[in-house]
Design an enzyme around this catalytic site. Structure first.
Site, PDB file in Angstrom:
ATOM      1  N   CYS A   1      -4.085  20.605  32.396  1.00 48.95           N
ATOM      2  CA  CYS A   1      -3.153  19.485  32.525  1.00 48.95           C
ATOM      3  C   CYS A   1      -3.462  18.761  33.826  1.00 48.95           C
ATOM      4  O   CYS A   1      -3.673  19.407  34.852  1.00 48.95           O
ATOM      5  CB  CYS A   1      -1.723  20.020  32.544  1.00 48.95           C
ATOM      6  SG  CYS A   1      -0.474  18.728  32.702  1.00 48.95           S
TER       7      CYS A   1
ATOM      8  N   HIS B   1       0.765  18.707  23.331  1.00 45.35           N
ATOM      9  CA  HIS B   1       0.888  18.883  24.787  1.00 45.35           C
ATOM     10  C   HIS B   1       1.532  17.632  25.407  1.00 45.35           C
ATOM     11  O   HIS B   1       2.442  17.735  26.226  1.00 45.35           O
ATOM     12  CB  HIS B   1      -0.517  19.139  25.373  1.00 45.35           C
ATOM     13  CG  HIS B   1      -0.574  19.249  26.863  1.00 45.35           C
ATOM     14  ND1 HIS B   1      -0.921  20.413  27.513  1.00 45.35           N
ATOM     15  CD2 HIS B   1      -0.345  18.339  27.848  1.00 45.35           C
ATOM     16  CE1 HIS B   1      -0.895  20.202  28.828  1.00 45.35           C
ATOM     17  NE2 HIS B   1      -0.548  18.943  29.056  1.00 45.35           N
ATOM     18  N   GLU B   2       1.057  16.456  24.986  1.00 48.77           N
ATOM     19  CA  GLU B   2       1.577  15.203  25.565  1.00 48.77           C
ATOM     20  C   GLU B   2       3.030  14.958  25.159  1.00 48.77           C
ATOM     21  O   GLU B   2       3.839  14.535  25.978  1.00 48.77           O
ATOM     22  CB  GLU B   2       0.704  14.011  25.168  1.00 48.77           C
ATOM     23  CG  GLU B   2      -0.731  14.046  25.683  1.00 48.77           C
ATOM     24  CD  GLU B   2      -0.839  14.410  27.155  1.00 48.77           C
ATOM     25  OE1 GLU B   2       0.030  14.000  27.942  1.00 48.77           O
ATOM     26  OE2 GLU B   2      -1.791  15.124  27.513  1.00 48.77           O
TER      27      GLU B   2
ATOM     28  N   HIS C   1       5.384  16.747  27.226  1.00 48.75           N
ATOM     29  CA  HIS C   1       5.644  16.041  28.498  1.00 48.75           C
ATOM     30  C   HIS C   1       6.768  15.029  28.334  1.00 48.75           C
ATOM     31  O   HIS C   1       7.601  14.877  29.222  1.00 48.75           O
ATOM     32  CB  HIS C   1       4.399  15.258  28.940  1.00 48.75           C
ATOM     33  CG  HIS C   1       3.419  16.041  29.753  1.00 48.75           C
ATOM     34  ND1 HIS C   1       3.739  16.636  30.947  1.00 48.75           N
ATOM     35  CD2 HIS C   1       2.103  16.300  29.548  1.00 48.75           C
ATOM     36  CE1 HIS C   1       2.651  17.235  31.444  1.00 48.75           C
ATOM     37  NE2 HIS C   1       1.650  17.045  30.613  1.00 48.75           N
TER      38      HIS C   1
HETATM   39 ZN    ZN Z   1      -0.247  17.760  30.714  1.00 52.65          ZN
END
Ligand code: ZN
Length: 189
Positions: A107, A149-150, A153
């Site tokens: 990341c 993953h995004e 966030h």
């Molecule tokens: Zn990340």
């Protein structure tokens, strides 16, 4: 313009992104800057939280990662991943499916920190793209991993939250140090 990527310990990373009601020229500029920032950092994805803007917006481009394949299906048809990239996802909705698989992740907000994360291997996504078009697709491989993953966030969730306990223990001193550095730097601003 290349933006500053905020690191672990920055409060923006824990904020749920606000929905984008209107794609203003300012949002268009932010998208362009996020692409530029992601490419400069050699990342495959970047969320608005990572540039200090808690919004439902992320950019992804997996073309650079030639050793980790992706699959894409649009309207039930196998489609070309490269031609679909780069993509911005505005107000994305995600429905992961298929069996969870472990795969390596890093990341940009956690320099030098990597771990295997278990996530569903395929996902369906609905969003607006950078051309204000509604997109609806299914993907697998690296693209599915990167998008999950995004989108984490965008909800204030970080990959350390999904790490195996033993991996997180092992990384603890590195994580604590990074967090302390970030907080120290914020105090000086
Ligand atoms: Zn990340």
């Amino acid at each position: 313009m290349i933006l500053e990527v905020v690191k672990y310990g920055h409060p923006a990373l824990r904020k749920k992104g606000e929905r984008i009601e209107k794609i203003t020229p300012e949002i268009e500029q932010l998208i362009a800057d996020m692409f530029e920032t992601m490419y400069a950092a050699k990342g495959v994805g970047l969320a608005a939280q990572q540039v200090g803007r808690p919004l439902q917006l992320t950019v992804v481009d997996v073309r650079g990662a030639t050793d980790r394949p992706s699959t894409l299906e649009i309207d039930g048809r196998e489609s070309n991943v490269e031609a679909f990239m780069p993509i911005a996802l505005i107000n994305p909705e995600i429905k992961p499916y298929a069996d969870p698989v472990a795969g390596p992740e890093g990341c940009l907000s956690f320099p030098e920190i990597f771990a295997d994360i278990i996530r569903p291997s395929m996902t369906e996504i609905r969003a607006l793209n950078q051309k204000r078009e509604r997109v609806d697709f299914r993907c697998g491989g690296l693209l599915a991993r990167a998008i999950q993953h995004e989108i984490d966030h965008l909800n204030g969730i970080l990959f350390i939250d999904r790490m195996k306990r033993s991996d997180k223990e092992e990384l603890k001193s590195q994580l604590d140090e990074l967090q302390a550095q970030t907080k120290e730097a914020l105090k000086k601003k």
